[in-house]
Design a protein around this motif. Structure first.
Motif, short mmCIF file in Angstrom:
data_model
loop_
_atom_site.label_atom_id
_atom_site.label_comp_id
_atom_site.label_asym_id
_atom_site.label_seq_id
_atom_site.Cartn_x
_atom_site.Cartn_y
_atom_site.Cartn_z
N GLY A 247 18.07 45.10 -35.44
CA GLY A 247 19.30 44.08 -35.40
C GLY A 247 19.46 43.75 -33.74
N CYS A 248 18.46 43.94 -32.86
CA CYS A 248 18.78 43.64 -31.56
C CYS A 248 18.44 41.97 -31.28
N LEU A 249 18.96 41.54 -30.18
CA LEU A 249 18.99 39.98 -30.10
C LEU A 249 18.41 40.17 -28.43
N GLY A 265 21.23 46.93 -32.54
CA GLY A 265 22.38 45.91 -32.42
C GLY A 265 22.50 45.80 -30.93
N VAL A 266 21.72 45.83 -30.11
CA VAL A 266 21.84 45.28 -28.68
C VAL A 266 21.49 44.02 -28.56
N ARG A 267 22.25 43.55 -27.66
CA ARG A 267 22.19 42.07 -26.93
C ARG A 267 21.81 42.15 -25.45
N HIS A 282 24.65 48.82 -30.18
CA HIS A 282 25.75 47.68 -30.04
C HIS A 282 26.21 47.18 -28.74
N TRP A 299 28.68 50.28 -27.62
CA TRP A 299 29.63 49.16 -27.38
C TRP A 299 30.10 48.58 -26.02
N ALA A 300 29.20 49.03 -24.96
CA ALA A 300 29.45 48.88 -23.90
C ALA A 300 29.20 47.58 -23.42
N ARG A 301 29.68 46.87 -22.50
CA ARG A 301 29.47 45.66 -21.88
C ARG A 301 29.13 45.48 -20.47
N ASN B 344 28.57 43.49 -34.01
CA ASN B 344 28.54 44.33 -33.05
C ASN B 344 29.74 43.75 -32.04
N TRP B 361 28.65 40.38 -30.72
CA TRP B 361 28.67 40.91 -29.58
C TRP B 361 29.84 40.18 -28.48
N ARG B 363 34.10 40.37 -27.44
CA ARG B 363 34.97 41.46 -26.97
C ARG B 363 36.31 41.03 -26.97
#
Lengths: 326, 412
Positions: A247-249, A265-267, A282, A299-301, B344, B361, B363
């Motif tokens: 599920g990554c992009l 789930g990582v972008r 994520h 879920w970090a950005r 996500n 993705w 937030r």
């Protein structure tokens, strides 16, 4: 970690240059370094001398010698009886290295020195090279001009005859300010326009832009190095040891170094992930550089030109924007 | 011995009140904005239901009647108790409004009348207050609570006799420290309260007629209209110390819901109260059996669809028809009806307005400090946050589409 050994496109920066030199028929490379960090460089040298079958030696300055002084210091290594010209490369520069074409160019004009120039949009930040259009002979150098004098700047790649060394004293000397202007006034300096992309990647933000241009040129020249897949968009370079979850992009313009683990789930886009990094589920990373052995939590950005240094841990759900974290 | 009936009156205010709840209050009156899965006003109303012999509930305010019509009819049939909305033609003050509608309020001849403010968040121990009131035998009993000395100056401070619990002295927002006991905005009165209010009106008329000659001068200096009677300053203050008013001390939580940031905190308080009052409303799950992982106190409306890889909580309320995609993380937030949250995405310390869409993705988050102006991020109705966009510490007005990230901003 010395700058020339920092990875770019999953290869130490300096390796890009050494490989290009080897392809152009160079058999010996002299690394001009300053008094810091010789050991790390030594190990690098041992590893690649064998791999590439090329001789690599050091010339270490004990006091600052500027941009020309080190050449005088390394004189014995640069000159042999054949009197052939030698290349000088700036280790912060990344481009397509058309070195064989440069050798041809140098033979044709038959003068003392050739430099590579590149066209830029904003020349006022750099040293502009003013050339005679038809002959490509260099007329003058202007540092950071206030008015437009030309849009070609010094690309940091030179091909010099041994006689240039006679002009350089063993003291702190600038090749752009003292040596080249003298050679130009004697009408013995010529400039070749660099085809393709050019980037001075000493700065992190330029690193990311340079990466994009480099991946673009990879697509044209050696497409097989880039990865493809359902979860891949655009130009993406991934070391074969990397594990990527579901599920990554990923992409466009992403480079992932060896030993990284990317959770599901990582972008990722427009970013560099150095070796040994763990990116948990994520998370979303864009336009940033994640340094060796760091961890990015769930879920970090991380975005907006953030640079995470070596071994930084971003906690779950944290936001990092536009800064450097060490 | 006849059954003693009790009625409750809840003051809901009007459109000039609750402006700090914009953009959410643009299309919904503040009392109907959800907290812990129910409209704000639902919480005091459910508390009223627990009073024995409760005959009627009145909502008094100056919103248009049609704004409350639907809610009032549905809650009446749900509770099986008549709930009516009474519209003031103009603001009369709490005591003035009580007096203005006295005939309706007294129609079933109740022995006692409760008066509550809608924007109070507390455990509403109404039966306990009524029992205490009967023991004291005064005309009114008010709920009070101890707070820190610094906080006290923002409210009505009062002094009570520690043994008899009589109200001895009352001042509204005093400049110097009077006491750490404050007025919670919850009262019970006997029907004699109306005589007391009438007394005040007479006094006001006398005062104004005595100054008839310079009447226009007097009205120019009065800051409130002639028949505006405030409960605290005009009724309680004069009656203090006359063995008419008593206090009941609140042992649980109490907050005023003045800002959306506060409403998130109050939602948390109500959610934790569900453990005692209605544990079936709290969600649970551990990412097995197709249910998402639930942490802490969470309310999820039965119509909501959540992907099992999402992680929800603590302190999350999700209203009807919301869809939550895979890998979503929600912490300390209120998600209103019909919102879609895609893969996500992350929402922390925020209120997401009805029908909004949160992209993959992306937030929406904030510091969570509800004393800061932008401590909670708020999306108005039908806001679209596109994929990978971050909204940090910002308020976004309704119908906006965000395709670039924003921080510490108010987006019109």
């Amino acid at each position: 970690m010395p700058k020339p050994l920092v990875d770019f496109g999953n290869k130490p920066m300096i390796l890009h240059q050494i490989e290009a030199l080897k392809d152009a028929g160079v058999t010996e490379v002299v690394l001009a370094i300053n008094h810091q960090q010789p050991e790390v460089m030594l190990n690098f040298v041992k590893e690649y001398e064998k791999k590439l079958d090329i001789k690599i030696t050091f010339s270490q300055e004990t006091e600052p010698l500027g941009t020309a002084g080190p050449l005088a210091l390394a004189r014995d290594k640069l000159v042999d009886e054949s009197g052939k010209p030698f290349f000088v490369l700036n280790s912060d520069v990344i481009c397509e290295y058309p070195l064989l074409e440069m050798i041809e160019f140098h033979k044709i004009h038959g003068a003392e020195a050739s430099i590579m120039v590149t066209k830029v949009d904003d020349p006022s930040e750099y040293g502009v090279v003013v050339m005679e259009e038809t002959t490509s002979r260099v007329e003058s150098f202007v540092e950071k001009p206030l008015h437009y004098v030309g849009n070609k700047i010094n690309a940091g790649i030179y091909l010099l005859n041994p006689s240039v060394l006679d002009r350089i004293e063993l003291r702190r000397t600038s090749i752009e300010k003292e040596i080249f202007p003298k050679i130009a006034s004697e009408k013995k300096l010529y400039a070749m326009l660099l085809p393709g992309f050019w980037m001075d990647i000493g700065q992190p933000k330029d690193y990311i832009t340079g990466q994009r241009l480099y991946l673009d040129s990879l697509r044209k020249k050696s497409l097989q190095e880039l990865v493809t897949g359902d979860h891949i968009v655009g130009n993406v370079l991934v070391d074969e040891s990397v594990v990527i979850g579901e599920g990554c992009l990923i992409g466009p313009d992403v480079v992932i170094g060896p030993g990284c683990v990317i959770g599901s789930g990582v972008r990722l886009f427009g970013c560099t992930v150095m070796r040994g990094v763990r990116i948990k589920e994520h998370a979303c990373i864009s336009n940033s550089i994640v340094g060796w052995d760091s961890t990015v939590g769930r879920w970090a950005r991380v975005f907006n030109r953030t640079v995470l240094g070596k071994d930084v841990h971003v906690a779950d759900a944290e936001v990092y924007s536009s800064g450097t974290v060490i | 011995m006849s059954e003693e009936k009790v009625v409750a009156v809840i003051m809901v205010g009007g459109p000039t009140k609750g402006t700090r709840f914009r953009p959410l209050s643009f299309n919904t009156p503040k009392p109907l904005i959800p907290l812990a899965g129910q409209p704000m006003i639902h919480h005091p109303i459910s508390a009223c239901k627990k009073i024995s012999n409760l005959a009627q509930i009145f909502l008094i305010g100056f919103y248009e009647e049609r704004e409350f019509a639907l809610y009032v009819s549905s809650i009446s049939s749900e509770l099986k108790i008549p709930v009516r909305y009474l519209k003031e033609d103009k603001p009369h003050g709490s005591a003035g409004a009580l007096y203005y509608f006295r005939d309706r309020i007294m129609e079933e001849k109740p022995s006692h009348v409760f008066l509550l403010n809608c924007d109070v968040c507390c455990s509403f121990p109404l039966q306990d207050i009524l029992d205490a009131h009967r023991r004291y035998g005064g005309v009114g009993t008010m709920l009070v609570i101890k707070v820190s000395a610094e906080a006290a100056s923002q409210f009505g401070e009062l002094i009570a006799d520690p043994d008899t619990k009589e109200l001895l002295h009352y001042t509204e927002k005093p400049e110097t420290f009077v006491s750490d006991l404050i007025n919670c905005g919850v009262y019970v009165f006997t029907s004699d309260i109306f005589k007391a209010i009438e007394g005040v009106y007479e006094q006001m008329r006398e005062t104004s007629s005595n100054y008839q000659i310079s009447n226009h001068f007097l009205s120019a200096t009065r800051s409130v209209p002639a028949d505006f009677v405030r409960l605290d300053q005009d009724i309680l203050s004069p009656l203090a110390g006359k063995k008419q008013l008593y206090t009941y001390e609140n042992k649980d939580f109490w907050e005023q819901i003045k800002t959306p940031g506060k409403s998130l905190k109050c939602s948390e308080l109500y959610l934790s109260q569900f453990h005692q009052t209605s544990p079936h409303l709290l969600a649970s799950g551990d990412s097995t059996n197709k249910k998402p992982m639930i942490v802490g106190d969470v309310y999820i409306h039965p119509s909501v669809k959540i992907h099992p890889t999402a992680k929800i909580g603590p302190n999350v309320s999700i209203s009807a028809n919301v869809r939550v995609g895979p890998g979503v993380r929600l912490i300390s937030c209120i998600i209103l009806d019909d919102v879609e949250i895609k893969d996500n995405a992350v929402v922390i310390n925020a209120i997401i307005g009805w029908k909004s869409s949160i992209g993959r993705w992306s937030r929406v988050q904030a510091s969570g400090d509800y004393n800061e102006r932008l401590g909670i991020s708020i999306l108005g109705e039908a806001v679209t946050v596109e994929d990978e966009v971050a909204v940090v510490g910002s308020i976004v007005l309704q119908n906006k589409t965000l395709n670039v990230s924003v921080q510490d901003d108010i987006i019109l």
